[in-house]
Design a protein around this motif. Sequence first.
Motif, PDB file in Angstrom:
ATOM      1  N   LEU A   7       0.810  -1.214   0.000  1.00 32.87           N
ATOM      2  CA  LEU A   7       0.000   0.000   0.000  1.00 32.87           C
ATOM      3  C   LEU A   7       0.849   1.273   0.000  1.00 32.87           C
ATOM      4  N   VAL A   8       1.833   1.341   0.861  1.00 33.47           N
ATOM      5  CA  VAL A   8       2.614   2.566   1.034  1.00 33.47           C
ATOM      6  C   VAL A   8       3.743   2.691   0.018  1.00 33.47           C
ATOM      7  N   TYR A   9       4.454   1.590  -0.217  1.00 30.32           N
ATOM      8  CA  TYR A   9       5.641   1.647  -1.077  1.00 30.32           C
ATOM      9  C   TYR A   9       5.423   1.030  -2.461  1.00 30.32           C
ATOM     10  N   ASN A  10       4.221   0.500  -2.705  1.00 28.54           N
ATOM     11  CA  ASN A  10       3.911  -0.181  -3.968  1.00 28.54           C
ATOM     12  C   ASN A  10       4.978  -1.238  -4.282  1.00 28.54           C
ATOM     13  N   LEU A  11       5.314  -2.003  -3.261  1.00 31.15           N
ATOM     14  CA  LEU A  11       6.367  -3.003  -3.373  1.00 31.15           C
ATOM     15  C   LEU A  11       5.879  -4.316  -2.772  1.00 31.15           C
ATOM     16  N   LYS A  12       5.949  -5.365  -3.561  1.00 27.57           N
ATOM     17  CA  LYS A  12       5.586  -6.684  -3.047  1.00 27.57           C
ATOM     18  C   LYS A  12       6.820  -7.291  -2.403  1.00 27.57           C
ATOM     19  N   ILE A  13       6.634  -7.741  -1.167  1.00 30.16           N
ATOM     20  CA  ILE A  13       7.727  -8.411  -0.460  1.00 30.16           C
ATOM     21  C   ILE A  13       7.267  -9.816  -0.099  1.00 30.16           C
ATOM     22  N   PRO A  14       8.205 -10.707   0.162  1.00 28.69           N
ATOM     23  CA  PRO A  14       7.821 -12.083   0.514  1.00 28.69           C
ATOM     24  C   PRO A  14       6.909 -12.115   1.742  1.00 28.69           C
ATOM     25  N   ARG A  15       6.128 -13.171   1.827  1.00 34.79           N
ATOM     26  CA  ARG A  15       5.167 -13.320   2.925  1.00 34.79           C
ATOM     27  C   ARG A  15       5.813 -13.733   4.238  1.00 34.79           C
ATOM     28  N   THR A  16       6.810 -14.611   4.205  1.00 38.01           N
ATOM     29  CA  THR A  16       7.369 -15.133   5.448  1.00 38.01           C
ATOM     30  C   THR A  16       8.495 -14.254   5.980  1.00 38.01           C
ATOM     31  N   THR A  17       8.641 -14.228   7.290  1.00 40.61           N
ATOM     32  CA  THR A  17       9.703 -13.431   7.900  1.00 40.61           C
ATOM     33  C   THR A  17      11.080 -13.925   7.456  1.00 40.61           C
ATOM     34  N   ALA A  34      12.920   5.134   8.983  1.00 41.45           N
ATOM     35  CA  ALA A  34      11.494   4.819   8.882  1.00 41.45           C
ATOM     36  C   ALA A  34      11.247   3.966   7.642  1.00 41.45           C
ATOM     37  N   GLY A  35      10.508   2.881   7.827  1.00 39.61           N
ATOM     38  CA  GLY A  35      10.197   1.966   6.734  1.00 39.61           C
ATOM     39  C   GLY A  35      11.094   0.744   6.690  1.00 39.61           C
ATOM     40  N   ASP A  36      12.235   0.784   7.368  1.00 41.36           N
ATOM     41  CA  ASP A  36      13.093  -0.401   7.436  1.00 41.36           C
ATOM     42  C   ASP A  36      12.381  -1.489   8.233  1.00 41.36           C
ATOM     43  N   PRO A  56      13.423   6.416  16.008  1.00 37.69           N
ATOM     44  CA  PRO A  56      14.312   5.809  17.012  1.00 37.69           C
ATOM     45  C   PRO A  56      13.559   5.066  18.123  1.00 37.69           C
ATOM     46  N   ASN A  57      13.891   3.796  18.221  1.00 40.84           N
ATOM     47  CA  ASN A  57      13.364   2.880  19.238  1.00 40.84           C
ATOM     48  C   ASN A  57      11.884   2.548  19.118  1.00 40.84           C
ATOM     49  N   GLN A  58      11.218   2.886  18.018  1.00 40.28           N
ATOM     50  CA  GLN A  58       9.814   2.541  17.872  1.00 40.28           C
ATOM     51  C   GLN A  58       9.567   1.794  16.567  1.00 40.28           C
ATOM     52  N   PHE A  59       8.702   0.784  16.664  1.00 40.00           N
ATOM     53  CA  PHE A  59       8.351  -0.007  15.494  1.00 40.00           C
ATOM     54  C   PHE A  59       6.908  -0.467  15.605  1.00 40.00           C
ATOM     55  N   ALA A  60       6.287  -0.663  14.445  1.00 40.03           N
ATOM     56  CA  ALA A  60       4.911  -1.165  14.383  1.00 40.03           C
ATOM     57  C   ALA A  60       4.973  -2.638  14.036  1.00 40.03           C
ATOM     58  N   HIS A  61       4.088  -3.410  14.663  1.00 37.54           N
ATOM     59  CA  HIS A  61       4.047  -4.856  14.405  1.00 37.54           C
ATOM     60  C   HIS A  61       2.713  -5.411  14.843  1.00 37.54           C
ATOM     61  N   ALA A  62       2.465  -6.644  14.438  1.00 32.84           N
ATOM     62  CA  ALA A  62       1.215  -7.302  14.814  1.00 32.84           C
ATOM     63  C   ALA A  62       1.428  -8.109  16.090  1.00 32.84           C
ATOM     64  N   SER A  63       0.595  -7.841  17.067  1.00 35.23           N
ATOM     65  CA  SER A  63       0.619  -8.568  18.334  1.00 35.23           C
ATOM     66  C   SER A  63      -0.527  -9.581  18.318  1.00 35.23           C
ATOM     67  N   VAL A  64      -0.257 -10.779  18.758  1.00 31.93           N
ATOM     68  CA  VAL A  64      -1.292 -11.818  18.779  1.00 31.93           C
ATOM     69  C   VAL A  64      -2.479 -11.380  19.628  1.00 31.93           C
ATOM     70  N   SER A  65      -2.199 -10.778  20.763  1.00 31.07           N
ATOM     71  CA  SER A  65      -3.277 -10.431  21.683  1.00 31.07           C
ATOM     72  C   SER A  65      -3.863  -9.031  21.480  1.00 31.07           C
ATOM     73  N   LYS A  66      -3.101  -8.104  20.863  1.00 28.87           N
ATOM     74  CA  LYS A  66      -3.549  -6.716  20.786  1.00 28.87           C
ATOM     75  C   LYS A  66      -3.746  -6.178  19.373  1.00 28.87           C
ATOM     76  N   GLY A  86      16.924  -3.749   8.650  1.00 29.51           N
ATOM     77  CA  GLY A  86      17.514  -3.196   7.451  1.00 29.51           C
ATOM     78  C   GLY A  86      16.496  -2.771   6.422  1.00 29.51           C
ATOM     79  N   GLU A  87      17.025  -2.247   5.334  1.00 32.64           N
ATOM     80  CA  GLU A  87      16.224  -1.735   4.235  1.00 32.64           C
ATOM     81  C   GLU A  87      15.877  -2.874   3.276  1.00 32.64           C
ATOM     82  N   VAL A  88      14.648  -2.889   2.817  1.00 34.27           N
ATOM     83  CA  VAL A  88      14.220  -3.908   1.861  1.00 34.27           C
ATOM     84  C   VAL A  88      14.882  -3.636   0.518  1.00 34.27           C
ATOM     85  N   LEU A  89      15.480  -4.678  -0.052  1.00 35.39           N
ATOM     86  CA  LEU A  89      16.088  -4.568  -1.372  1.00 35.39           C
ATOM     87  C   LEU A  89      14.984  -4.542  -2.423  1.00 35.39           C
ATOM     88  N   LYS A  90      15.099  -3.668  -3.351  1.00 33.70           N
ATOM     89  CA  LYS A  90      14.065  -3.531  -4.375  1.00 33.70           C
ATOM     90  C   LYS A  90      14.366  -4.357  -5.593  1.00 33.70           C
TER      91      LYS A  90
END
Length: 90
Positions: A7-17, A34-36, A56-66, A86-90
């Motif tokens: 949505l934000v970067y118009n970039l498809k990345i792999p599904r698995t971590t 930001a965005g790494d 610095p020191n903040q990141f967004a992620h999915a929490s199982v409970s929240k 790190g930065e996603v390779l394009k």
Amino acid sequence: VCAIYQLVYNLKIPRTTKDQFQRINKKERHDLKAGDLVFFAIQSNSINHVGIFLRPNQFAHASVSKGVVISDLSNKYYSKYYVSGGEVLK
């Protein structure tokens, strides 16, 4: 993470971590921008959690409970399991 990158970067990345981790240019923690992606091996020897670095020191992620949350990388829990970021390779 995949949906945000599409949505934000118009970039498809792999599904698995694991596959996402293989597609980054690793950076030192103090060099993250930001965005790494940030990766964790939570109670495991392999990477099994990913988030998007915000500032610095903040990141967004999915929490199982929240659902999607913003957390602090300096938190003892996340610091303990942090692997790399790190930065996603394009």
